[in-house]
Write an enzyme that holds these catalytic residues in place. Structure first.
Site, mmCIF file in Angstrom:
data_model
loop_
_atom_site.group_PDB
_atom_site.id
_atom_site.type_symbol
_atom_site.label_atom_id
_atom_site.label_comp_id
_atom_site.label_asym_id
_atom_site.label_seq_id
_atom_site.Cartn_x
_atom_site.Cartn_y
_atom_site.Cartn_z
ATOM 1 N N GLU A 1 8.836 18.388 -25.358
ATOM 2 C CA GLU A 1 8.067 18.818 -24.177
ATOM 3 C C GLU A 1 8.606 20.148 -23.623
ATOM 4 O O GLU A 1 7.835 20.983 -23.130
ATOM 5 C CB GLU A 1 8.108 17.748 -23.072
ATOM 6 N N HIS B 1 -1.154 11.997 -29.617
ATOM 7 C CA HIS B 1 -1.538 10.632 -29.234
ATOM 8 C C HIS B 1 -2.126 9.876 -30.421
ATOM 9 O O HIS B 1 -1.864 8.687 -30.610
ATOM 10 C CB HIS B 1 -2.561 10.660 -28.093
ATOM 11 N N ARG C 1 -4.340 21.748 -15.258
ATOM 12 C CA ARG C 1 -3.394 20.713 -15.693
ATOM 13 C C ARG C 1 -3.606 20.334 -17.155
ATOM 14 O O ARG C 1 -2.683 19.891 -17.833
ATOM 15 C CB ARG C 1 -3.506 19.477 -14.787
ATOM 16 N N LYS D 1 6.050 22.807 -14.879
ATOM 17 C CA LYS D 1 5.151 21.673 -14.683
ATOM 18 C C LYS D 1 4.669 21.626 -13.230
ATOM 19 O O LYS D 1 3.475 21.446 -12.967
ATOM 20 C CB LYS D 1 5.808 20.350 -15.086
ATOM 21 N N LYS E 1 2.273 11.351 -11.537
ATOM 22 C CA LYS E 1 1.473 10.325 -12.225
ATOM 23 C C LYS E 1 2.322 9.085 -12.434
ATOM 24 O O LYS E 1 3.426 9.172 -12.984
ATOM 25 C CB LYS E 1 1.032 10.827 -13.593
ATOM 26 N N ARG F 1 0.810 -1.229 0.000
ATOM 27 C CA ARG F 1 0.000 0.000 0.000
ATOM 28 C C ARG F 1 0.839 1.273 0.000
ATOM 29 O O ARG F 1 0.392 2.326 0.428
ATOM 30 C CB ARG F 1 -0.961 0.039 1.192
ATOM 31 N N HIS G 1 -0.942 17.217 -27.504
ATOM 32 C CA HIS G 1 -1.077 15.784 -27.217
ATOM 33 C C HIS G 1 -2.316 15.143 -27.839
ATOM 34 O O HIS G 1 -2.356 13.942 -28.026
ATOM 35 C CB HIS G 1 -1.072 15.548 -25.701
ATOM 36 N N HIS H 1 7.299 9.606 -28.401
ATOM 37 C CA HIS H 1 6.289 10.511 -27.857
ATOM 38 C C HIS H 1 6.561 11.989 -28.170
ATOM 39 O O HIS H 1 5.688 12.695 -28.686
ATOM 40 C CB HIS H 1 6.169 10.281 -26.349
ATOM 41 N N ASN I 1 -1.528 19.286 -21.850
ATOM 42 C CA ASN I 1 -1.913 18.384 -22.931
ATOM 43 C C ASN I 1 -1.793 19.046 -24.306
ATOM 44 O O ASN I 1 -2.127 18.443 -25.320
ATOM 45 C CB ASN I 1 -3.356 17.931 -22.680
ATOM 46 N N GLU J 1 -5.973 17.044 -12.079
ATOM 47 C CA GLU J 1 -6.400 17.243 -13.454
ATOM 48 C C GLU J 1 -7.824 17.747 -13.626
ATOM 49 O O GLU J 1 -8.570 17.256 -14.461
ATOM 50 C CB GLU J 1 -6.239 15.928 -14.213
HETATM 51 P P1 NAD Z 1 12.237 5.382 -22.056
HETATM 52 O O1 NAD Z 1 12.164 5.232 -20.619
HETATM 53 O O2 NAD Z 1 11.889 4.216 -22.912
HETATM 54 O O3 NAD Z 1 13.712 5.872 -22.443
HETATM 55 C C1 NAD Z 1 14.057 6.071 -23.804
HETATM 56 C C2 NAD Z 1 15.259 5.211 -24.198
HETATM 57 O O4 NAD Z 1 16.446 5.806 -23.705
HETATM 58 C C3 NAD Z 1 15.231 3.803 -23.612
HETATM 59 O O5 NAD Z 1 15.761 2.919 -24.560
HETATM 60 C C4 NAD Z 1 16.175 3.902 -22.408
HETATM 61 O O6 NAD Z 1 16.759 2.669 -22.088
HETATM 62 C C5 NAD Z 1 17.180 4.882 -22.921
HETATM 63 N N1 NAD Z 1 17.871 5.682 -21.909
HETATM 64 C C6 NAD Z 1 17.300 6.421 -20.929
HETATM 65 N N2 NAD Z 1 18.223 7.121 -20.284
HETATM 66 C C7 NAD Z 1 19.418 6.832 -20.856
HETATM 67 C C8 NAD Z 1 20.754 7.283 -20.639
HETATM 68 N N3 NAD Z 1 21.044 8.199 -19.711
HETATM 69 N N4 NAD Z 1 21.717 6.767 -21.422
HETATM 70 C C9 NAD Z 1 21.428 5.875 -22.400
HETATM 71 N N5 NAD Z 1 20.200 5.441 -22.682
HETATM 72 C C10 NAD Z 1 19.198 5.915 -21.904
HETATM 73 O O7 NAD Z 1 11.320 6.573 -22.603
HETATM 74 P P2 NAD Z 1 11.152 8.087 -22.102
HETATM 75 O O8 NAD Z 1 11.037 8.887 -23.330
HETATM 76 O O9 NAD Z 1 12.157 8.461 -21.087
HETATM 77 O O10 NAD Z 1 9.741 8.028 -21.364
HETATM 78 C C11 NAD Z 1 8.575 7.639 -22.072
HETATM 79 C C12 NAD Z 1 7.569 7.131 -21.083
HETATM 80 O O11 NAD Z 1 7.260 8.161 -20.159
HETATM 81 C C13 NAD Z 1 6.268 6.693 -21.692
HETATM 82 O O12 NAD Z 1 5.893 5.449 -21.146
HETATM 83 C C14 NAD Z 1 5.281 7.754 -21.264
HETATM 84 O O13 NAD Z 1 3.971 7.269 -21.111
HETATM 85 C C15 NAD Z 1 5.860 8.187 -19.957
HETATM 86 N N6 NAD Z 1 5.475 9.535 -19.538
HETATM 87 C C16 NAD Z 1 4.934 9.692 -18.307
HETATM 88 C C17 NAD Z 1 4.571 10.950 -17.862
HETATM 89 C C18 NAD Z 1 4.024 11.132 -16.483
HETATM 90 O O14 NAD Z 1 3.530 12.202 -16.160
HETATM 91 N N7 NAD Z 1 4.109 10.125 -15.644
HETATM 92 C C19 NAD Z 1 4.762 12.065 -18.684
HETATM 93 C C20 NAD Z 1 5.322 11.877 -19.941
HETATM 94 C C21 NAD Z 1 5.684 10.605 -20.359
HETATM 95 ZN ZN ZN Z 2 3.910 14.360 -23.287
#
Ligand code: NAD
Ligand code: ZN
Length: 351
Positions: free
Chosen positions: A176, A243, A232, A218, A134, A112, A239, A256, A236, A228
């Protein structure tokens, strides 16, 4: 809401050790990371935890969005139990947004809720996913459908780690970053246009500024509206179309930030069509995105399908799309009743 610190910089070792020493956590800890990041950074983070008096286990998930699933989560719960974590054991997310969202989901639900620490390693995770609380995993029928709001107790962003991030992932994060300028802060937009080279060359001063300012914006938006309800929604921007483009290309062509870039071009064009902004603002959007190596158009997408997808977006309520539109650089508004004809025209212009 309890507040927490975000540390940004180089050589954060002492800061990290001191933070962990100061907490009243249990001695067992779990570091969650992926197959790309583990060989680069996992041992050094584990060493820091050892120095702070912890017995940390490293759990490695396959890199990629596929890992944000309940089945991978289950393997992590197993490792947490087997390693002997309890309610006061910290879970550390060492990775990009995938690791952060998944590890945060584990931390929110295991027993939990256990202490959660973010160490975002991608620019996208630093400027976006690690801030705002999130956490989620995907369901086969849709992204981020199973999740929670769960805040970390600290966020450590070591800019040294940017050096190994693929350049395409840098641009993803910049999508972003540019968004924050356009939705909230004209001065920040100006900074981005004036420091493009330093940013792309990952000059520390420029990186620190863009990451810190993005997090501030942010956090500011989110703190005024944690669950949200209204404000917030401005995050978007870009997006709605973004999306749809990700979905139509099966999450395989654009990552993304790239899809969001195209979506921001669309949202700008739509704002222009509605008479909210001049063509000059649309041009400035396109120029900055292009300079940061982001795409302005989506290839191989069907306009009709994009249009339909918009109505299936998670943020579309009762069939009403909440369009986040520009009124100026640094200022947005939300409009619900945008004529179908203008939306369809806009879609054709970004394909
Ligand atoms: P990711 O975590 O897949 O990282 C991108 C790639 O870079 C991966 O292959 C990873 O292994 C590599 N990588 C990361 N850091 C590295 C480093 N320092 N050196 C070498 N390689 C590295 O993708 P992302 O773009 O970081 O995140 C995308 C995800 O985030 C999605 O799932 C999305 O839904 C989520 N997201 C969440 C929120 C939120 O508010 N929680 C907001 C935006 C995106
Ligand atoms: Zn985004």
């Amino acid at each position: 809401e309890k507040s927490y610190n975000i540390y940004i910089g180089h050589n954060l070792e002492t800061t990290i050790i001191d933070f962990f020493k100061a907490q009243k956590y249990s001695q067992k800890a779990l570091i969650i990371t992926d197959t790309n990041i583990a060989p680069l950074y996992a041992d050094s983070v584990k060493d820091l935890l050892t120095k702070a008096g912890f017995n940390a286990k490293i759990a490695i998930i396959p890199a990629g969005e596929q890992s944000k699933s309940l089945s991978v989560a289950e393997t992590l719960y197993t490792q947490a139990i087997e390693h002997g974590l309890d309610r006061k054991s910290p879970i550390i997310a060492l990775g990009g947004g995938v690791v952060g969202d998944l590890a945060g989901f584990i931390a929110a639900t295991f027993m939990r809720g256990v202490p959660f620490i973010q160490m975002p390693t991608s620019l996208l995770a630093q400027v976006d996913s690690s801030v705002g609380g999130k956490v989620a995993v995907n369901h086969a029928l849709g992204k981020n459908l199973i999740g929670a709001f769960y805040q970390p107790q600290a966020v450590f962003m070591d800019l040294e780690m940017m050096k190994t991030l693929p350049t395409r992932e840098i641009s993803t994060g910049l999508g972003e970053v540019i968004k924050y300028g356009f939705i909230y802060d004209h001065n920040f937009y100006t900074y981005l246009t004036e420091h493009q080279q330093e940013i792309l060359q990952l000059k520390p001063e420029a990186l620190i500024h863009i990451i810190a300012r993005s997090c501030e914006i942010k956090a500011d938006v989110v703190s005024k509206d944690e669950c949200e309800a209204g404000l917030r929604a401005i995050l978007n921007f870009g997006h709605t179309l973004g999306h749809a483009i990700e979905k139509e290309t099966n999450y395989a062509v654009y990552n993304h930030g790239e899809a969001v870039a195209i979506g921001m071009v669309g949202a700008s064009k739509l704002s222009f069509k509605l008479g909210l902004i001049s063509q000059d603002v649309v041009d400035k959007m396109c120029q900055l995105l292009a300079n940061m190596n982001l795409p302005l158009k989506a290839k191989n997408c069907n306009a009709q399908k994009i249009y339909q997808d918009i109505f299936h977006d998670k943020k579309t309520v009762n069939g009403k799309v909440n369009w986040v539109l520009l009124e100026d650089i640094g200022k947005v508004c939300i409009k619900k009743d945008v004529p179908e004809k203008l939306v369809k025209e806009t879609i054709l212009e970004i394909l």
